[in-house]
Each structure stands twice: as C-alpha cells, then as structure tokens.
Scaffold this active site. Structure first.
Site, PDB file in Angstrom:
ATOM      1  N   CYS A  75      -3.115   7.091   5.403  1.00 13.21           N
ATOM      2  CA  CYS A  75      -3.022   6.839   3.966  1.00 13.21           C
ATOM      3  C   CYS A  75      -4.270   7.338   3.250  1.00 13.21           C
ATOM      4  CB  CYS A  75      -2.800   5.358   3.701  1.00 13.21           C
ATOM      5  SG  CYS A  75      -3.642   4.307   4.874  1.00 13.21           S
TER       6      CYS A  75
ATOM      7  N   GLU B 124       0.888  -1.150   0.000  1.00 15.13           N
ATOM      8  CA  GLU B 124       0.000   0.000   0.000  1.00 15.13           C
ATOM      9  C   GLU B 124       0.923   1.195   0.000  1.00 15.13           C
ATOM     10  OE1 GLU B 124      -2.826   0.176   3.340  1.00 15.13           O
ATOM     11  OE2 GLU B 124      -2.433   2.299   3.096  1.00 15.13           O
TER      12      GLU B 124
END
Lengths: 505, 505
Positions: free
Chosen positions: A282, A245
């Site tokens: 994120c 990620e």
C-alpha cells in the site's frame, strides 16, 4: 463457537462454502455474548491469550508457510518474514496492554467544599467498543489478515473479533483461525471470543457490517471495497466506525540539487521500492515528482537501467494481476504519457511487469485519472517545468498514506512549504528514504487523509492501532469496589495516569 | 475576514441576513488560507490568543449579560455562570496547550545496524485537521456557542474556525464574535483565523458542511439536525467527521434498598435535576427506572410534592417551548402512561411545566416512542415488576450521554451486571448523584454511544475535547530543522513524550 466446519485440505480448487446469513447472525451474536465476559477479562489474561496465539501460529510450522505459498505465490522468505511480523505484533500488543498506561486514565478527585457546587470525583479510561469485524487483506495473508494487526489490536483492546477470511487465501486463514481458537481454549477465554467465517462474494461482508451487534470494522483493500463498507456502516440505524485502508499513490518528491548529486543512489533505492513485492504494498511509490533539469535526465537513465534489469514476477493472485494490467494499460493510454523504463520480457499468466511512465505536470493536473492508484510495480514520473509547477502538482494531490521528499539539507529548508503541504496531505512524511517498509512501533502512523483511509485520525500499524477499537468512559463518584483496577485510588496496576492534572505512576 | 457587516443593535426583531453562498465560500476559503499560517503558530501564541479572547468577552460586561437575557430568557445568575464557564474553558485550553504534552509525541529512534533492515527514526505527534465549522447551540448561548467548547478546543488544536451563529441568539453571537476578532487582531493571529456567519435556515449550515475545504464539524442540538449534518458530511467526496451531540434520556436507576432508606433525599436531588434550567440540559434525567416496592411509593409521593412546589418557567425560546409541549403531549397520550407529579399552574407563552409520568416496564419495552428524548423538564418513571424486568428495560436502552445508579453499597455489588451494561451504553456513569452538572475537567467524558452523539470516541467537554480536531502524523528520518519543536531531540518544549517506549520529559 461458529467455526467453518468443512476443513479444506491441500486442495486449492475446493473453496470453503460461504457462510449463510443464519451462520453470520449466529457468529455475531455469539461474539457479542462473549464480549460480555471478555470486556472484563484482565489485561494480563488477554496478553497471555495473544502470546499463546503467537505460539500456536508458530507451531503450524511449514504447513502454514507452504499453504500461504500455494495460495498467494509469495516467496518463502517473504512468508516467513510476514509470519514473524504477525507473531511480533501479537506479542507487541500483549506487552502494551500488560504495561497498561494505554487506557489514558485521567483522575480528577472530588472537592466537596467547592462553592457554589461541590466538585465530584471523576475517573476516565478507555473501554472496548464491542464485536469487531475484520476483513482479511489480499496483500498480507498473515500480517493484515486473520491474526493480523486489526485482530491483534482489537483483541488486545478487549473487543471480540469476527474475521471474514479473504477468499484468495481461505485455507491459510482457516489454519490461523484454528490456531487462535486453540489459544483461546488453552487460556480459558470466553467461548466465541474469536469467530471465523468464509465468504467469496460481497454478501457475507455486507451482512457482517450491517449486523446490529457489530460495533466496528477493519478493512484493507481497494477504494471501491472500503468505500462501500464505509457507506454501508454509515447507513445503519446505529452508524459504526469503519477503518478502511484503501488507496494511496505515495508521492516521492525529488528536489533538484540532491538529484544532481545523488541521481544514481536515488535511482537504486527507488527502483527497489517500486518493484518490491511486485509493487503489492500500500506504500508503493506510485508518483515521482521532479523539476526538469540535467540531474533528472541522469536519474531517469539510471532508473531505466535498474528497472530493465528486472523481469516480470508472479503477483498474489490472478485478479490482482489482471487489475494491474488493466489499470496500467489505462494509464499508458492517457494522452501525454510516455514509457521511461520497463522490465525485460513479457509477463506470463498472473505476472506483473515493472514499468515507469512519465507525463508533463500540466497534463497530470488536468487528468484526474492519472492521480489514481495503479496497484502493482508502476510509477508515474511527473515532470515539472519549475518550482511553481511542482507546488501546483502537490496541491492537487489527494490524501495519502505517505509522502516522501528527497533533498539536500539546504534544499529541504528552501522547500519548507512543500514539506508542510505534504504533511497536510499524508499520515507519514519520509525524508531521504522510500515509503515502502512500514515499521511496527509506537511512533508509526499508517493511515492518512481520505481517500488513503476512511479515517486519518487512526493508524492501522503500531501500538496506537488499539485506539481504533475503544472509547472513553467516565465514572463519577464511583465506589472503589465498582471501579476498574486502572482507576482505583491506589493504582494497583501501577500505570501512568493524569492525576489532578499531573502525570503519575 | 468575513464578518457580518450589519450590526443589529438592541432590536430583537431585526434578524441579521443569512450569509449568501458566495459569502460562505469566501469565509471558508479565507479560513483555509488562515490555516496555512495558523497551523504553524506556536502553542504559546495560540494560548495568548485564547486568553485575550476570554478577557475581551469579560470586557463586554453587562451588555453581553443583557443581550443573552433578552434573546434567551435565561436568568442573570445562569448567564453570568455560563460566561464564567466560557472564559474558564478558553483559559483551560490555553493552559493545556501551553503545557504541551497533549500532542501525544512518540519517538522511536533509529537503529542503523539492525538486521535484516535498518530501523528508521520515527517521530509522531498530533496535528490540526484544518478549518472547523461550529454550530452555535440553542441551550448554551455562551459555553457551547460562538466562543464555546467547540471553538475553544478547535482553536487550541491549531484549527481555524467558522461559527454559524444560532439564530435564536444571533446578537449575542455577534458580540462574542467581535470580541474574538479583537483578540485575534491584538495577538497578531492570521487574518481569517475566526469567521462568523449568520443563517436562520438550513442552507447556510449545509453549505458550510459541504464546502470542500471544511475538515470537521461541531454541533449540539436535536437528533434530526445532527443526523442530517452527519449524513451530509459522509456523502461528500471527502467525508469529514461530524461531532454532533444529539439526544439522550440519561436513565437513572433507583435500587430498592437505597430507595427504602433514602427516598426523601433521592426525591429532592432528582426533582432539582429534573427542573434545573427548565429541563434544558442535554443531561436532564428523562428516564427513572425502579422496581415496584414500598420505597418506590414513598419516593413517588415525595417527588410529587417537590414537583408540585414548582411553577411553569420560561424556556429558551418559543420553538423549544412548543417542541416540549408537543413531545410531552405525545408521551402522555401513549397507552399506559400516568401522570405522577406536575408543577402547579398552567404554562404561559414560551413556558414549560415540569411533569413526571410513569409507565409499566412491559409497556415501555414495547413502545419505542417512550424511549425518545422529551427536551424539557419531563421524566418518565419506568415501573419494573422485578429485577429481571429492570434488566430487560436497561438492555433496550439506546446509547446515552450518562447513566446513573442510586444504590446502597451492598446493592451496587449485587447489581454489578446492571452497572456494566450501563457502562456499555453511556459515556459517563454516575453513582449516587444526578446526571446534570457537567464538570469541565480532564476526566470528563461528555459524549456517548449513538444516538446520544455521532461518535462515542470523543468528548465535547473537558481537555480531551481537543482530540476531535487533530490527527497523528509521523516523520521518518526527518532532520531537526524541519521537525516541529514537540519532536526535536532535546525536547525544547519540555513535554511528556513516549521515547523508545518509556515516558520521559
């Protein structure tokens, strides 16, 4: 079992030594040996292991909270919350594998009389891949590190795990690793089922990914770091999946009617989302996209007030603060970028200051640098002349973890193409909300098209995260005695199965 | 719609011209434009398209059968059977998407009162990736080429498709492509939903894989070809998945008790499997592994008789026949390899001759070349001194599409470790059967660890093949009007969904 032997006590300066290549090799080999037993350990026993691990982490009590706070500068409430998320995930996966239907059992029984050739008996289910390397994440010292989502889902799947501690919170990682080791021992798991190595430089991570017995990798971090591991894994003799990620700007589209009506509320929720956790999520909203009109001016004014009421805050560690400052300065230096809002006062050492800039859509479209993630409490407002320009901006966006639209009911229908394009670009589409706050549940997709992750087909959060670490195997004409319980004729585990085309329990 | 304009009639010498880079770019762009509509076409309408495509292929009648036979030297019965498999797959996917549960809908409803933060409404399902490039396969001119499993599953998923015709059966490919075009037109599919390009060299395939709008690739062929496409796809700015089915030696383990009792029957079924389709199946049994004992001698004698009763047969095309001859000679030249059985007579042009060699386990283990696939009717018997050596051989095996064990009930239990290791190495494990014959059904896994395929987590055969071309998307707090039907609250499509943790319809 390879455990880092030097336990570093209460001394943030003394870093654990990097694991040597020999130690790494021993750790992965022992992980593979453990896998030979662990892959046959029943789901019920794996579930017990995960639950005891959760208990052992809770039993660390204030020592854990204190250590995380010392290493990351995160506030106590956040650390306690993250610990709850971590143990919650371990228990969620325990429940999920105990229920058992996740193995996607498909059974097609034999038709010995079929012409021209008899139909064999075929039974398929998901089986674990093998040893999985997990990299601790800087921004989630508990929930996406040593006993975090990657580790929990891999262990739940029946994979063994080798964690590389994040050097920024190596003591936290060691505490949690010790808790997992205790849980493994108490529940009689094979020796080596969980391994923990330290490594401040790139070498340790590279060696773990390159090891021929490693079968998959989980990573949360920078684009450069994730992409380097992805490339390394694909260059192996046997390529392996890397679930990295990496970077996402999580665009938020503000539609005009809604903004006119609700500019104040929108400014409030967005300001909170931008500064939450000093922007170190994120899913932080890095891009805000809107059409020029009076509502937008009111919104910007309201947002500026909210942001101005903030003060610089301490970030996870100095590296992240410096990176934020550098990337922010770079963004602000770009032609056409104006400061619209900023927190009061100057940031001290290791602090990050919330800031919102703005830029014309045409400038944004022609400067790819402005589309890059600035990890921290920064958002860039993209001012579009009209709907046409709004679509042009959206069509240039990279793959994202999330996309958000804030709009009135009627507007959402009008802008349906925008919704559809955002769906193509993101793993999660939010309506009239903010991207921060990632619910841990079955319906969560946390993972999107490249470059937000290396593989948009999998999620890092929620029960489906387990699918990253498995593959299907079919058994043809296999006698009951050899079949896994999940595929036995009388369904002893009582799981949902696709049996001759129909779902049955 | 990009369609190759020069229709080559009845002239196997005149090859269609390779598509130019401009034509390829136009084809992929048009495919992407079509995807913007096609992704929103209902499953029912996509199902109709697939069914009409099947009808149109059947309507080609003898012209299709004749063309395949001219281009591939396959016998009429096989071609007719393969056509049935092709249209069967199209109809299977039509049924599968019409039933609808395959989208893996997960719904977690909101809890607005939850503390400390409200729980949002989250709804997740699988959505199509985008334009998919499919390479026609040499060994399946119908079932794994133009309207084969890759195309059928991608179109079923809601992806648009660009097929690169295999140059060895370019006329067949064009006939089938025209049939699909007619079906697309009759059923009102978006212009460009299916594209067909020719290309004899590597350039066309490379350009298709490198095109930024291509989102996934399906390939069946050699290891060199598949690996090159995989590497190319990973070197793109945006890496994309390549599902390449490459090479597999499909080991068959003969356990001693069974062999003593049933050597004659085992020799019969294995001989049939070795020579079936002149050995041109990806599941051809290339390695036979057994322990030295009297049953083995009887088996080898019986197998030699069966193979000697065969004659060389014509292979798909000259390239494949030459490759077989070269690889066979290379294998036979290796130190310690003995010929145990061979078909009668010498092969003429484009023919392949069945042959079984044997080698000692210790020699096999030390010569990696012997573990390589020889595509054609060749098997290598590996003679193991004892059980220990049998395990040593198995542990050196690469990833495989299939592994087979032939053994008595008691033996299978004794050799359970062998079964487990084979399960780790293969996508499908067969007991007391042969690897050839790949059933098209839900429980089929056709795909195994590298190098048998590039991604062991997916299957190329059966309903789950659709999963290669989709990814999950979550919708958060999304109003009904924008939600896909699959996720609407009242479940208008009546599909199975995981609703707040329970399976519901």
């Amino acid at each position: 079992m390879f455990v880092y032997l030097v336990r570093v006590e209460q001394n943030p300066v003394k870093m654990p030594k990097d694991a040597s290549l020999n130690e790494i090799d021993a750790a992965v080999r022992e992980s593979y040996t453990a896998f030979q037993s662990y892959k046959n350990v029943s789901a019920t026993k794996r579930a017990t292991f995960l639950r005891v691990a959760a208990q052992e982490i809770e039993a660390l009590g204030q020592e854990l909270i204190k250590t995380v706070m010392e290493e990351t500068a995160l506030p106590e409430a956040r650390v306690a919350g993250e610990r709850g998320r971590t143990t919650g995930q371990l228990r969620m996966f325990a429940d999920y594998i105990e229920e058992g239907s996740w193995v996607e059992a498909r059974i097609d029984t034999a038709k010995p009389d079929r012409a021209p050739v008899p139909k064999p008996d075929l039974r398929k289910m998901l089986v674990p891949l093998g040893p999985v390397v997990v990299f601790g994440a800087a921004n989630f010292p508990l929930a996406y590190s040593t006993a975090g989502g990657d580790t929990a889902s891999a262990l739940a799947a029946g994979c063994t795990v080798i964690v590389k501690a994040h050097p920024a919170h190596a003591r936290t990682s060691q505490l949690v690793a010790d808790a997992i080791h205790r849980a493994a021992q108490q529940t009689g798991m094979p020796k080596g089922v969980f391994q923990h190595v330290h490594g401040a430089g790139f070498e340790v991570g590279q060696a773990l990914v390159k090891h021929p017995l490693t079968k998959a990798v989980g990573f949360t971090g920078s684009f450069a770091g994730g992409k380097a591991l992805f490339d390394l894994a694909n260059q192996r003799n046997e390529p392996i999946p890397v679930f990295a990620e990496m970077s996402s700007t999580n665009p938020v589209i503000l539609l005009p009617e809604s903004l006119k009506k609700n500019y104040a509320d929108t400014a409030t929720i967005l300001a909170v989302s931008i500064v939450m956790g000093v922007g170190q999520f994120c899913t932080n909203p890095g891009l805000v996209i809107a059409i020029e009109h009076e509502g937008l001016s009111d919104f910007v004014k309201a947002l500026a007030e909210k942001i101005a009421a903030q003060h610089p805050e301490t970030m996870l560690h100095e590296g992240i603060a410096k990176n934020y400052s550098d990337k922010l300065q770079q963004a602000l230096k770009q032609k056409g970028v104006t400061i619209e809002a900023e927190a009061a006062g100057e940031p001290a050492r290791q602090q990050g200051k919330a800031l919102v800039g703005s830029v014309a859509a045409s400038t944004f479209i022609n400067n790819p640098l402005l589309a890059e993630e600035v990890f921290g409490p920064f958002s860039l407002l993209i001012r579009c002349a009209d709907r046409h320009e709004l679509y042009a901006v959206i069509s240039t966006l990279h793959g994202q973890l999330t996309s958000t639209i804030i709009g009135e009911k009627q507007e959402l229908a009008e802008y349906q193409d925008c919704f559809r394009t955002l769906t193509e670009k993101a793993g999660r589409v939010i309506i009239n909300g903010v991207p921060t706050g990632v619910e841990v549940c079955a319906a969560m997709q946390h993972g999107g098209p490249f470059p937000s992750t290396t593989d948009s087909r999998f999620t890092a959060v929620g029960t489906d995260a387990i699918k990253r670490f498995v593959r299907p195997v079919s058994f043809q004409n296999c006698p009951e005695q050899l079949l896994p319980d999940e595929l036995k004729e009388n369904n002893p585990l009582n799981i949902w199965r696709l049996y001759n085309g129909g779902w049955q329990k």
